[in-house]
Write a protein that holds these residues in place. Structure first.
Motif, PDB file in Angstrom:
ATOM      1  N   PHE A 128       0.852  -1.194   0.000  1.00  0.00           N
ATOM      2  CA  PHE A 128       0.000   0.000   0.000  1.00  0.00           C
ATOM      3  C   PHE A 128       0.887   1.243   0.000  1.00  0.00           C
ATOM      4  N   THR A 129       0.611   2.172  -0.905  1.00  0.00           N
ATOM      5  CA  THR A 129       1.387   3.400  -0.996  1.00  0.00           C
ATOM      6  C   THR A 129       0.764   4.467  -0.111  1.00  0.00           C
ATOM      7  N   PRO A 130       1.496   4.952   0.904  1.00  0.00           N
ATOM      8  CA  PRO A 130       0.927   5.996   1.763  1.00  0.00           C
ATOM      9  C   PRO A 130       0.682   7.273   0.964  1.00  0.00           C
ATOM     10  N   ILE A 131      -0.314   8.041   1.390  1.00  0.00           N
ATOM     11  CA  ILE A 131      -0.672   9.278   0.694  1.00  0.00           C
ATOM     12  C   ILE A 131      -0.576  10.438   1.676  1.00  0.00           C
ATOM     13  N   ALA A 132       0.134  11.472   1.280  1.00  0.00           N
ATOM     14  CA  ALA A 132       0.230  12.688   2.081  1.00  0.00           C
ATOM     15  C   ALA A 132      -0.587  13.774   1.394  1.00  0.00           C
ATOM     16  N   GLY A 133      -1.743  14.072   1.960  1.00  0.00           N
ATOM     17  CA  GLY A 133      -2.584  15.117   1.408  1.00  0.00           C
ATOM     18  C   GLY A 133      -2.283  16.452   2.055  1.00  0.00           C
ATOM     19  N   PRO A 134      -2.931  17.509   1.595  1.00  0.00           N
ATOM     20  CA  PRO A 134      -2.691  18.837   2.174  1.00  0.00           C
ATOM     21  C   PRO A 134      -3.130  18.946   3.626  1.00  0.00           C
ATOM     22  N   VAL A 135      -4.093  18.123   4.025  1.00  0.00           N
ATOM     23  CA  VAL A 135      -4.604  18.163   5.401  1.00  0.00           C
ATOM     24  C   VAL A 135      -4.570  16.784   6.052  1.00  0.00           C
ATOM     25  N   HIS A 136      -4.955  15.736   5.300  1.00  0.00           N
ATOM     26  CA  HIS A 136      -5.070  14.396   5.861  1.00  0.00           C
ATOM     27  C   HIS A 136      -4.159  13.419   5.130  1.00  0.00           C
ATOM     28  N   ASP A 137      -3.668  12.431   5.868  1.00  0.00           N
ATOM     29  CA  ASP A 137      -2.781  11.412   5.313  1.00  0.00           C
ATOM     30  C   ASP A 137      -3.438  10.038   5.377  1.00  0.00           C
ATOM     31  N   ALA A 138      -3.060   9.163   4.444  1.00  0.00           N
ATOM     32  CA  ALA A 138      -3.468   7.756   4.456  1.00  0.00           C
ATOM     33  C   ALA A 138      -2.232   6.918   4.768  1.00  0.00           C
ATOM     34  N   PRO A 139      -2.172   6.289   5.953  1.00  0.00           N
ATOM     35  CA  PRO A 139      -0.969   5.544   6.326  1.00  0.00           C
ATOM     36  C   PRO A 139      -0.910   4.172   5.667  1.00  0.00           C
ATOM     37  N   SER A 140       0.300   3.630   5.568  1.00  0.00           N
ATOM     38  CA  SER A 140       0.525   2.259   5.125  1.00  0.00           C
ATOM     39  C   SER A 140       0.911   1.439   6.344  1.00  0.00           C
ATOM     40  N   THR A 141       0.241   0.307   6.554  1.00  0.00           N
ATOM     41  CA  THR A 141       0.491  -0.522   7.736  1.00  0.00           C
ATOM     42  C   THR A 141       0.781  -1.962   7.321  1.00  0.00           C
ATOM     43  N   PRO A 142       1.476  -2.736   8.166  1.00  0.00           N
ATOM     44  CA  PRO A 142       1.899  -4.090   7.796  1.00  0.00           C
ATOM     45  C   PRO A 142       0.722  -5.046   7.621  1.00  0.00           C
ATOM     46  N   GLY A 143       0.964  -6.108   6.857  1.00  0.00           N
ATOM     47  CA  GLY A 143      -0.024  -7.162   6.701  1.00  0.00           C
ATOM     48  C   GLY A 143       0.426  -8.183   5.676  1.00  0.00           C
ATOM     49  N   ASP A 144       0.586  -9.434   6.110  1.00  0.00           N
ATOM     50  CA  ASP A 144       0.944 -10.520   5.193  1.00  0.00           C
ATOM     51  C   ASP A 144      -0.278 -11.282   4.718  1.00  0.00           C
ATOM     52  N   LEU A 145      -1.234 -11.467   5.622  1.00  0.00           N
ATOM     53  CA  LEU A 145      -2.444 -12.220   5.298  1.00  0.00           C
ATOM     54  C   LEU A 145      -3.674 -11.463   5.777  1.00  0.00           C
TER      55      LEU A 145
END
Length: 327
Positions: A90-107
């Motif tokens: 998952f590619t994290p997104i840095a917006g002007p106000v809010h961000d979308a984080p990328s977190t671990p996960g194999d399954l």
């Protein structure tokens, strides 16, 4: 759409096309780096269909099912160099106000049923079989809320494809023939500020969402100064073709902990469709005019998986087991 001409959902696909359920569990785990952990995880995956039958037989009408998604890192451990074409973290997104984080996960285990007790029992036995080979990253129990509404009070999933459009939107076609019938899966766990949302007048809530609250009628906001969540989440390519995804979002919450949220899970034929949708939401169209829903609903996770067909999953696991046994 290009690629395979879908006349039915392939019988070898996982239960991605199953009707929205009354209960669900979303379980995300990472697999330990040791060979023993990978061996044990493969054994659990190998026995998954039998476990569904064992638990689900208690009430066949409750339609217990489990979809397995595999993350980029684990797929590389199971079959290095041979991945679904678009699979990546998952590619994290840095917006002007809010961000979308990328977190671990194999399954990812997306467990669904009309009965929450069957979801619970399946998850309990599944984790017993996985044992100490995995670490639980996230575990959410979702439920159907009234007439398929989220905790913000709006109907969720209205735009889901149906009929022949469902597999054409959610399942990979001949453009990646080795993985046809599988699906890319993106998950995000959103937590809502219900107190702040309740202070927003209903007409403004409707403008933010893009639908009326009571009767779920779509609002035309083409001429509005700020696009709604509905419009930002609608993806149209350069040729004017609209690309849908299949959402199986579920509300969840713990009122005693003041935790209220929506678990977003999107199945898609093309990963770029969800990536474009999230870019539009967080960056905005035009840039800066982000999705105002994010002022009240914040993501705490973000992970990408690929849910292969049953034969592909079986072959992947068996090949890995043979390689592990020989080493």
């Amino acid at each position: 759409m290009t690629g395979r001409s879908w006349d039915r959902v392939p019988i070898e696909a996982q239960s991605i096309d199953a009707p929205l359920s009354r209960a669900a569990v979303f379980l995300v785990v990472t697999v330990g780096g040791e060979q023993a952990a990978l061996t044990k995880a493969c054994a659990a995956l190998d026995g998954l269909d039998d476990l569904v039958k064992t638990v689900g037989f208690r009430d066949l009408g409750a339609r217990l099912s489990c979809i397995v998604g595999i993350g980029h890192g684990l797929w590389n451990r199971l079959d290095p160099g041979r991945l679904p074409r678009e699979l990546k973290p998952f590619t994290p997104i840095a917006g002007p106000v809010h961000d979308a984080p990328s977190t671990p996960g194999d399954l990812l285990f997306h467990i669904r049923s009309e009965r929450p007790d069957l979801c619970f029992e399946f998850e309990r036995l599944l984790l017993d079989s996985l044992g100490d080979s995995v670490t639980v990253v996230d575990e959410v129990s979702g439920f159907r809320y009234f007439d398929a509404r989220d905790l913000l009070g709006f109907v969720d999933g209205t735009a889901n494809p149906t009929g022949l459009a469902l597999p054409a939107s959610a399942l990979v076609g001949d453009e990646d023939a080795d993985f046809a019938g599988g699906s890319y899966v993106v998950i995000q766990k959103y937590l809502h500020d219900l107190k702040a949302w309740a202070e927003v007048p209903t007409p403004l809530q409707e403008a933010i969402i893009g639908r009326t609250k009571i009767d779920n009628v779509e609002i035309d906001d083409d001429d509005a100064p700020r696009k709604s969540h509905k419009s930002l989440a609608t993806i149209v390519d350069a040729d004017g073709n609209e690309h849908d995804i299949l959402r199986d979002n579920m509300p969840f919450g713990r009122p005693g902990q003041r935790e209220f949220g929506t678990y977003f899970i999107g199945y898609t034929r093309h990963l770029w469709v969800i990536e474009t949708m999230l870019q539009r939401m967080y960056v905005g169209v035009p840039p800066g005019a982000y999705d105002r829903l994010l002022d009240f609903s914040r993501p705490h996770t973000g992970t990408t998986f690929f849910a292969p067909t049953r034969p592909t999953l079986e072959a992947l696991v068996q090949a890995a087991q043979a390689k592990l046994g020989a080493s």
